[in-house]
Design a protein around this motif. Structure first.
Motif, PDB file in Angstrom:
ATOM      1  N   UNK A  64       0.860  -1.164  -0.003  1.00 29.63           N
ATOM      2  CA  UNK A  64       0.109   0.142   0.086  1.00 29.63           C
ATOM      3  C   UNK A  64       0.676   1.473   0.161  1.00 29.63           C
ATOM      4  N   UNK A  65       2.136   1.015   0.010  1.00 31.83           N
ATOM      5  CA  UNK A  65       2.987   2.246   0.359  1.00 31.83           C
ATOM      6  C   UNK A  65       3.808   2.417  -1.120  1.00 31.83           C
ATOM      7  N   UNK A  66       3.967   1.644  -1.844  1.00 32.45           N
ATOM      8  CA  UNK A  66       4.758   1.648  -3.020  1.00 32.45           C
ATOM      9  C   UNK A  66       4.594   2.692  -4.027  1.00 32.45           C
ATOM     10  N   UNK A  67       3.366   3.251  -3.900  1.00 34.71           N
ATOM     11  CA  UNK A  67       3.254   4.471  -5.087  1.00 34.71           C
ATOM     12  C   UNK A  67       3.325   5.601  -4.275  1.00 34.71           C
ATOM     13  N   UNK A  68       3.781   5.722  -3.038  1.00 37.04           N
ATOM     14  CA  UNK A  68       3.928   7.028  -2.212  1.00 37.04           C
ATOM     15  C   UNK A  68       5.320   7.610  -2.860  1.00 37.04           C
ATOM     16  N   UNK A  69       5.228   9.122  -2.715  1.00 40.97           N
ATOM     17  CA  UNK A  69       6.340   9.685  -3.313  1.00 40.97           C
ATOM     18  C   UNK A  69       7.619   9.571  -2.384  1.00 40.97           C
ATOM     19  N   UNK A  70       8.764   9.323  -2.872  1.00 44.52           N
ATOM     20  CA  UNK A  70      10.032   9.201  -2.427  1.00 44.52           C
ATOM     21  C   UNK A  70      10.017   7.601  -1.620  1.00 44.52           C
ATOM     22  N   UNK A  94      17.852   3.741  -6.692  1.00 43.93           N
ATOM     23  CA  UNK A  94      16.546   4.385  -6.900  1.00 43.93           C
ATOM     24  C   UNK A  94      16.336   5.504  -6.154  1.00 43.93           C
ATOM     25  N   UNK A  95      15.332   6.195  -6.361  1.00 40.51           N
ATOM     26  CA  UNK A  95      15.159   7.507  -5.670  1.00 40.51           C
ATOM     27  C   UNK A  95      13.688   7.618  -5.288  1.00 40.51           C
ATOM     28  N   UNK A  96      12.936   6.583  -5.477  1.00 45.83           N
ATOM     29  CA  UNK A  96      11.423   6.419  -4.653  1.00 45.83           C
ATOM     30  C   UNK A  96      10.728   7.298  -5.505  1.00 45.83           C
ATOM     31  N   UNK A 115       5.466   8.210 -10.078  1.00 40.32           N
ATOM     32  CA  UNK A 115       5.178   8.793 -11.522  1.00 40.32           C
ATOM     33  C   UNK A 115       4.159   7.809 -12.238  1.00 40.32           C
ATOM     34  N   UNK A 116       4.232   6.685 -12.030  1.00 35.79           N
ATOM     35  CA  UNK A 116       3.383   5.678 -12.932  1.00 35.79           C
ATOM     36  C   UNK A 116       2.087   5.853 -12.407  1.00 35.79           C
ATOM     37  N   UNK A 117       1.719   5.662 -11.233  1.00 37.11           N
ATOM     38  CA  UNK A 117       0.489   6.050 -10.843  1.00 37.11           C
ATOM     39  C   UNK A 117      -0.138   7.557 -10.988  1.00 37.11           C
ATOM     40  N   UNK A 118       0.525   8.489 -10.874  1.00 35.31           N
ATOM     41  CA  UNK A 118       0.244   9.994 -11.186  1.00 35.31           C
ATOM     42  C   UNK A 118      -0.207  10.098 -12.375  1.00 35.31           C
ATOM     43  N   UNK A 134      -4.038   1.847 -11.846  1.00 36.58           N
ATOM     44  CA  UNK A 134      -2.652   0.984 -11.924  1.00 36.58           C
ATOM     45  C   UNK A 134      -3.074  -0.060 -10.750  1.00 36.58           C
ATOM     46  N   UNK A 135      -2.737  -1.147 -10.809  1.00 36.88           N
ATOM     47  CA  UNK A 135      -2.839  -2.109  -9.831  1.00 36.88           C
ATOM     48  C   UNK A 135      -1.604  -3.063  -9.665  1.00 36.88           C
ATOM     49  N   UNK A 136      -1.166  -3.746  -8.445  1.00 40.36           N
ATOM     50  CA  UNK A 136      -0.246  -4.603  -8.373  1.00 40.36           C
ATOM     51  C   UNK A 136      -0.587  -5.686  -7.714  1.00 40.36           C
ATOM     52  N   UNK A 137       0.159  -6.910  -8.170  1.00 39.58           N
ATOM     53  CA  UNK A 137      -0.032  -7.940  -7.451  1.00 39.58           C
ATOM     54  C   UNK A 137       1.309  -8.765  -7.158  1.00 39.58           C
ATOM     55  N   UNK A 138       1.819  -9.205  -6.056  1.00 37.46           N
ATOM     56  CA  UNK A 138       2.901  -9.485  -5.715  1.00 37.46           C
ATOM     57  C   UNK A 138       3.102 -10.561  -4.772  1.00 37.46           C
ATOM     58  N   UNK A 139       3.986 -11.312  -4.785  1.00 39.28           N
ATOM     59  CA  UNK A 139       4.417 -12.411  -3.870  1.00 39.28           C
ATOM     60  C   UNK A 139       5.841 -12.525  -3.701  1.00 39.28           C
ATOM     61  N   UNK A 140       6.400 -12.360  -2.185  1.00 41.61           N
ATOM     62  CA  UNK A 140       7.916 -12.281  -2.133  1.00 41.61           C
ATOM     63  C   UNK A 140       8.413 -13.493  -2.566  1.00 41.61           C
ATOM     64  N   UNK A 141       9.586 -13.370  -3.235  1.00 46.48           N
ATOM     65  CA  UNK A 141      10.344 -14.358  -3.955  1.00 46.48           C
ATOM     66  C   UNK A 141       9.825 -14.949  -5.217  1.00 46.48           C
ATOM     67  N   UNK A 142       8.620 -14.484  -5.550  1.00 50.92           N
ATOM     68  CA  UNK A 142       7.888 -15.145  -6.540  1.00 50.92           C
ATOM     69  C   UNK A 142       7.562 -14.042  -7.906  1.00 50.92           C
TER      70      UNK A 142
END
Length: 500
Positions: A442-448, A461-463, A468-471, A480-488
């Motif tokens: 829930x934080x990955x689209x936050x600035x920085x 990287x610089x956050x 930028x992608x979401x904005x 924009x949506x994201x699905x993710x699994x650690x190590x997968x």
């Protein structure tokens, strides 16, 4: 001087606690005052009902057929207080009308009008006690009772009806029980007794153990009593205070939310300040690196006769070109973030095929990647088009590809899919990288914001990329949506409205 956040939070909490405590203290005192007033109103309702019941009996005497009736009753203070008052009730038949007159006499005057008697004794009465007026009214009412009760006994049913009306007037419609009692004792006071002469009230009501009893005696010696039994008045008082309690609760809720929002804003501002500091440090390093590399390559061309060797010259020029392209992309992204927040920012959408934008990006990322990268592109149908700003669409895809390569350990395997879904253009970028923890999504689209990696700093990287992608996606009216699994791995999905 800048106060630490914990002291600001402490001051806010103390202020809010003080407001809550004062409000609770004020409401508690108001409740106690209202409850006391309610009890006084109940007793006053019993007194007024008794008085009105006597008025009803007086009106009945006006229709009495007797020619003349006179009753004299002495009441008032004792001899030591030098005040004695005589009440005379006289009913005289005169022609077709009946006159009821009330006379008062004292010990030194055998025939005075009520007004004369009051004027003669008012000074000595009013200054006896602070509640002398109430005492005078009580004595006067008791004197009336003494005279009236000899002519006509109290009508308990009338008293009950009048009391019910008085209770309703002060807002009490609760069930009750009313009893008419006579208390007395033997001549030598060896024993006392209490007779219940009548019982009225709400049908079927049985007082609970918590019921409250209100007693009213209408004679000077307390022998004749009305007993009123009611349930506790707390609920009635709270009902009367409902408006004040609701307003107070609303004010406290607004204050609590305001202070909570203030604390949350301070915390977010502190976090943003830390992110901005990290971004400044990181971006400084990111800007210095391509500048230093390009400077070193150009210096070699100028000062070490590298220009005479075609292979070295081409190599150094290629290095300069790559670093300048990297620097240009970084500056462009920062400027894009700055422009996106301006009111004058405008998109220039056009219709084009995703193939003509994505295919060159795939080649660029394969060339600049510092690891093997396998990137596949699938477009269904082949003639699929997208309606978007070409430059910003390219930057969106570039950011997603850059993250997919950056966070893929070893060889990067990336799948890009473009398709149509019910009038939406859907772009998916899927990798098989390290993935993102669920609590960080829930934080990955936050600035920085950057996902913490402990002491590992291999991914630069610089956050700003995903922000930028979401904005810009939302500027296009998309999601924009994201699905993710650690190590997968992770999958980012962009949806843009297609032009009709």
């Amino acid at each position: 001087m800048k106060l630490p956040l914990k002291y600001i939070a402490l001051l806010v909490i103390l202020s809010l606690t003080g407001v809550f405590a004062y409000q609770a203290y004020w409401l508690t005192n108001l409740y106690r005052t209202q409850r006391s007033q309610m009890e006084r109103n109940i007793r006053e309702a019993m007194r007024m009902s008794d008085y009105n019941e006597m008025i009803v009996r007086v009106r009945r005497l006006q229709n009495d057929s007797s020619v003349q009736t006179e009753v004299t009753v002495s009441t008032g203070y004792d001899n030591e207080r030098a005040f004695t008052k005589t009440h005379t009730i006289r009913s005289v038949r005169q022609g077709d009308s009946t006159r009821i007159s009330i006379w008062e006499r004292d010990a030194s005057d055998t025939a005075r009008t009520p007004q004369a008697a009051l004027q003669a004794n008012m000074a000595s009465i009013l200054f006896e006690k602070k509640n002398s007026t109430a005492e005078l009214a009580s004595n006067f009412q008791q004197g009336l009772h003494a005279g009236m009760d000899l002519l006509n006994e109290p009508d308990f049913a009338v008293f009950d009806s009048l009391l019910r009306r008085e209770l309703h007037r002060i807002g009490i419609d609760a069930p009750y029980r009313l009893m008419y009692l006579h208390r007395g004792s033997s001549v030598d006071s060896s024993y006392t007794f209490t007779d219940t002469l009548a019982v009225e009230g709400t049908a079927g009501y049985r007082p609970s153990p918590q019921a409250v009893t209100y007693s009213y005696s209408y004679d000077m010696h307390g022998h004749w009593n009305y007993l009123l039994i009611l349930e506790p008045t707390e609920s009635l008082v709270l009902a009367q205070m409902a408006g004040i309690l609701t307003a107070s609760a609303l004010i406290l809720a607004i204050l609590g939310l305001s202070f909570g929002f203030l604390i949350r804003t301070l915390l977010r501002q502190k976090t943003l300040e830390e992110m901005t500091s990290d971004f400044t440090n990181n971006i400084t390093h990111e800007l210095k690196t391509p500048i230093a590399v390009a400077y070193a390559a150009s210096d070699a061309l100028l000062n070490f006769d590298s220009g005479t060797d075609p292979a070295k010259r081409a190599r150094y020029l290629r290095i300069c070109q790559e670093q300048l392209r990297r620097l240009s992309g970084l500056v462009e992204q920062i400027l894009g973030m700055s422009m996106e927040r301006r009111k004058t920012f405008r998109l220039h959408p056009e219709t084009f095929t995703p193939q003509e934008v994505i295919a060159p990006l795939i080649e660029q990322h394969k060339l600049k990647a510092d690891k093997p990268a396998g990137i596949t592109l699938r477009i269904e149908p082949e003639n699929l088009t997208v309606y978007a700003d070409r430059t910003h669409f390219s930057n969106i895809v570039s950011n997603l590809l850059d993250n997919a390569v950056k966070y893929s350990p070893g060889e990067a395997q990336i799948d890009i899919t473009c398709r149509e879904d019910n009038g939406w253009f859907v772009l998916s970028v899927r990798d098989q990288g390290i993935g993102i923890p669920h609590d960080k999504l829930r934080h990955i689209f936050d600035k920085f914001y950057r996902v913490p990696t402990g002491n590992l700093h291999d991914a630069k990287g610089y956050g700003l990329g995903l922000y930028y992608v979401k904005a810009l996606t939302e500027k296009h009216g998309g999601t924009v949506e994201v699905r993710s699994e650690p190590e997968r791995g992770s999958e980012f999905t962009i949806k843009l409205r297609m032009k009709n």
